[in-house]
Design a protein around this motif. Structure first.
Motif, PDB file in Angstrom:
ATOM      1  N   LEU A   1       0.809  -1.219   0.000  1.00  0.00           N
ATOM      2  CA  LEU A   1       0.000   0.000   0.000  1.00  0.00           C
ATOM      3  C   LEU A   1       0.849   1.279   0.000  1.00  0.00           C
ATOM      4  CD1 LEU A   1      -2.871  -1.099   2.405  1.00  0.00           C
ATOM      5  CD2 LEU A   1      -2.810  -1.140  -0.097  1.00  0.00           C
ATOM      6  N   LYS A   2       2.146   1.105  -0.158  1.00  0.00           N
ATOM      7  CA  LYS A   2       3.074   2.220  -0.409  1.00  0.00           C
ATOM      8  C   LYS A   2       3.139   3.229   0.735  1.00  0.00           C
ATOM      9  CE  LYS A   2       2.473   1.749  -5.395  1.00  0.00           C
ATOM     10  NZ  LYS A   2       2.057   2.413  -6.664  1.00  0.00           N
ATOM     11  N   TYR A   3       3.304   2.708   1.938  1.00  0.00           N
ATOM     12  CA  TYR A   3       3.597   3.578   3.074  1.00  0.00           C
ATOM     13  C   TYR A   3       4.681   2.909   3.908  1.00  0.00           C
ATOM     14  CZ  TYR A   3       0.484   0.386   5.714  1.00  0.00           C
ATOM     15  OH  TYR A   3      -0.108  -0.716   6.287  1.00  0.00           O
ATOM     16  N   ALA A   4       5.310   3.678   4.765  1.00  0.00           N
ATOM     17  CA  ALA A   4       6.309   3.128   5.681  1.00  0.00           C
ATOM     18  C   ALA A   4       5.634   2.814   7.013  1.00  0.00           C
ATOM     19  CB  ALA A   4       7.449   4.121   5.878  1.00  0.00           C
ATOM     20  N   TYR A   5       5.871   1.616   7.513  1.00  0.00           N
ATOM     21  CA  TYR A   5       5.335   1.238   8.817  1.00  0.00           C
ATOM     22  C   TYR A   5       6.353   1.589   9.882  1.00  0.00           C
ATOM     23  CZ  TYR A   5       3.920  -1.660  12.759  1.00  0.00           C
ATOM     24  OH  TYR A   5       3.564  -2.098  14.006  1.00  0.00           O
ATOM     25  N   VAL A   6       5.924   2.340  10.885  1.00  0.00           N
ATOM     26  CA  VAL A   6       6.808   2.769  11.970  1.00  0.00           C
ATOM     27  C   VAL A   6       6.434   2.009  13.241  1.00  0.00           C
ATOM     28  CG1 VAL A   6       7.648   4.714  13.322  1.00  0.00           C
ATOM     29  CG2 VAL A   6       6.975   5.067  10.925  1.00  0.00           C
ATOM     30  N   ASP A   7       7.325   1.150  13.689  1.00  0.00           N
ATOM     31  CA  ASP A   7       7.070   0.363  14.902  1.00  0.00           C
ATOM     32  C   ASP A   7       7.438   1.182  16.134  1.00  0.00           C
ATOM     33  OD1 ASP A   7       6.718  -1.536  16.867  1.00  0.00           O
ATOM     34  OD2 ASP A   7       8.661  -2.502  16.477  1.00  0.00           O
ATOM     35  N   LEU A   8       6.444   1.800  16.726  1.00  0.00           N
ATOM     36  CA  LEU A   8       6.627   2.459  18.014  1.00  0.00           C
ATOM     37  C   LEU A   8       6.335   1.479  19.153  1.00  0.00           C
ATOM     38  CD1 LEU A   8       4.790   5.881  17.423  1.00  0.00           C
ATOM     39  CD2 LEU A   8       7.239   5.417  17.231  1.00  0.00           C
ATOM     40  N   HIS A   9       5.353   0.627  18.922  1.00  0.00           N
ATOM     41  CA  HIS A   9       4.803  -0.245  19.958  1.00  0.00           C
ATOM     42  C   HIS A   9       5.867  -1.003  20.737  1.00  0.00           C
ATOM     43  CE1 HIS A   9       2.824  -3.889  21.582  1.00  0.00           C
ATOM     44  NE2 HIS A   9       1.749  -3.121  21.713  1.00  0.00           N
ATOM     45  N   SER A  10       6.732  -1.722  20.034  1.00  0.00           N
ATOM     46  CA  SER A  10       7.697  -2.580  20.722  1.00  0.00           C
ATOM     47  C   SER A  10       8.705  -1.783  21.540  1.00  0.00           C
ATOM     48  CB  SER A  10       8.426  -3.471  19.712  1.00  0.00           C
ATOM     49  OG  SER A  10       9.233  -2.690  18.841  1.00  0.00           O
ATOM     50  N   HIS A  11       8.900  -0.529  21.167  1.00  0.00           N
ATOM     51  CA  HIS A  11       9.887   0.305  21.849  1.00  0.00           C
ATOM     52  C   HIS A  11       9.297   1.060  23.048  1.00  0.00           C
ATOM     53  CE1 HIS A  11      12.617  -0.619  18.631  1.00  0.00           C
ATOM     54  NE2 HIS A  11      11.752  -0.173  17.743  1.00  0.00           N
ATOM     55  N   PHE A  12       7.995   0.910  23.261  1.00  0.00           N
ATOM     56  CA  PHE A  12       7.337   1.550  24.405  1.00  0.00           C
ATOM     57  C   PHE A  12       6.923   0.541  25.472  1.00  0.00           C
ATOM     58  CE2 PHE A  12       7.265   5.215  21.740  1.00  0.00           C
ATOM     59  CZ  PHE A  12       7.070   6.309  22.570  1.00  0.00           C
ATOM     60  N   LEU A  13       7.285  -0.720  25.306  1.00  0.00           N
ATOM     61  CA  LEU A  13       6.873  -1.766  26.232  1.00  0.00           C
ATOM     62  C   LEU A  13       7.823  -1.877  27.427  1.00  0.00           C
ATOM     63  CD1 LEU A  13       6.048  -4.602  23.679  1.00  0.00           C
ATOM     64  CD2 LEU A  13       4.389  -3.247  24.976  1.00  0.00           C
ATOM     65  N   ASP A  14       7.247  -2.236  28.573  1.00  0.00           N
ATOM     66  CA  ASP A  14       8.078  -2.574  29.728  1.00  0.00           C
ATOM     67  C   ASP A  14       8.304  -4.084  29.741  1.00  0.00           C
ATOM     68  OD1 ASP A  14       5.788  -3.787  30.740  1.00  0.00           O
ATOM     69  OD2 ASP A  14       5.414  -2.269  32.277  1.00  0.00           O
ATOM     70  N   SER A  15       8.929  -4.595  30.769  1.00  0.00           N
ATOM     71  CA  SER A  15       9.268  -6.023  30.841  1.00  0.00           C
ATOM     72  C   SER A  15       8.037  -6.924  30.929  1.00  0.00           C
ATOM     73  CB  SER A  15      10.175  -6.291  32.045  1.00  0.00           C
ATOM     74  OG  SER A  15       9.525  -5.914  33.255  1.00  0.00           O
ATOM     75  N   GLU A  16       6.886  -6.333  31.270  1.00  0.00           N
ATOM     76  CA  GLU A  16       5.653  -7.107  31.383  1.00  0.00           C
ATOM     77  C   GLU A  16       4.726  -6.906  30.189  1.00  0.00           C
ATOM     78  OE1 GLU A  16       3.717  -7.018  35.212  1.00  0.00           O
ATOM     79  OE2 GLU A  16       5.563  -6.372  36.188  1.00  0.00           O
ATOM     80  N   GLY A  17       5.233  -6.275  29.143  1.00  0.00           N
ATOM     81  CA  GLY A  17       4.442  -6.099  27.934  1.00  0.00           C
ATOM     82  C   GLY A  17       3.419  -4.992  27.995  1.00  0.00           C
ATOM     83  N   ARG A  18       3.606  -4.053  28.914  1.00  0.00           N
ATOM     84  CA  ARG A  18       2.696  -2.908  29.052  1.00  0.00           C
ATOM     85  C   ARG A  18       3.396  -1.632  28.608  1.00  0.00           C
ATOM     86  NH1 ARG A  18       1.786  -3.681  35.402  1.00  0.00           N
ATOM     87  NH2 ARG A  18       3.997  -3.140  35.178  1.00  0.00           N
TER      88      ARG A  18
END
Length: 225
Positions: free
Chosen positions: A178-195
């Protein structure tokens, strides 16, 4: 006569679908949405700038300071949903931005909008940007995690982790097609418990100053800016 029958059929189909639908398509703060849209209309159209589009998480960012760019345009609206962005995206594409960063979807989830509807709406937004402003670089950012350990996090945002991950996976999967760049913020905002890391948020949903700084670090590190 045939035209009348077709119109009536479409009306009844739409009415039936509305009765089946169990979620609301309006922004969480409809009055604020209208006020912000009216404000946007009063601003001069300046083309070729970076535009940040989204909900309260975007609106709350001091992007001019964060990006050290006084020309950055903030198109965040607190409480907004994917339907709201679809409704107002032309105001954005008319400005022919050089880059557009979108972060949207968590408020849809708070209203129990199905994952597939949210995904389709985001894909449609990307398509409208491509057709309305072909030279704009589109960056679809992952929906951020939440943290239910915060007492002031509204219950409507509880239990959304699996939905957030599922939507993000689809946004990533179809980025090239679909010709856009996906920016993964999610994984970089997680703590050790996945929150959502408690050091980066004020209430388990919105970001504090450290959260915004972290966001910008990611954009710079991965060369989106």
């Amino acid at each position: 006569m045939r035209l009348i029958i077709i119109i009536l059929s479409l009306f009844f189909i739409r009415s039936a679908l509305a009765q089946i639908r169990t979620y609301d398509t309006l922004p969480n703060l409809p009055e604020h949405y209208v006020e912000r849209c009216e404000l946007f209309k009063t601003e001069p159209i300046v083309k070729g700038k970076v535009i940040m589009v989204g909900n309260s998480i975007t609106e709350g960012g001091n992007w001019k300071a964060l990006l050290k760019d006084t020309t950055v345009i903030n198109r965040g609206i607190s409480g907004d949903v994917t339907f709201g962005v679809l409704n107002r995206i032309k105001e954005v594409t008319d400005r022919k931005p050089s880059k557009l960063f979108l972060l949207i979807g968590i408020n849809d989830l708070s209203r129990n909008t199905p994952d597939e509807v949210i995904i389709e709406n985001i894909f449609t937004i990307a398509g409208k940007v491509r057709s309305g402003s072909p030279k704009t670089a589109i960056y679809i950012q992952s929906i951020l995690p939440t943290n239910e350990s915060f007492k002031n996090l509204h219950k409507n945002f509880f239990g959304k982790g699996e939905h957030i991950s599922a939507i993000n996976a689809q946004l990533k999967k179809y980025a090239k097609k679909l010709k856009y760049a996906y920016v993964d913020l999610h994984s970089h905002f997680l703590d050790s418990e996945g929150r959502l890391d408690g050091k980066l948020t004020s209430d388990g949903l919105h970001l504090n100053s450290a959260g915004y700084d972290h966001w910008i670090e990611i954009l710079h590190r991965d060369k989106y800016l």
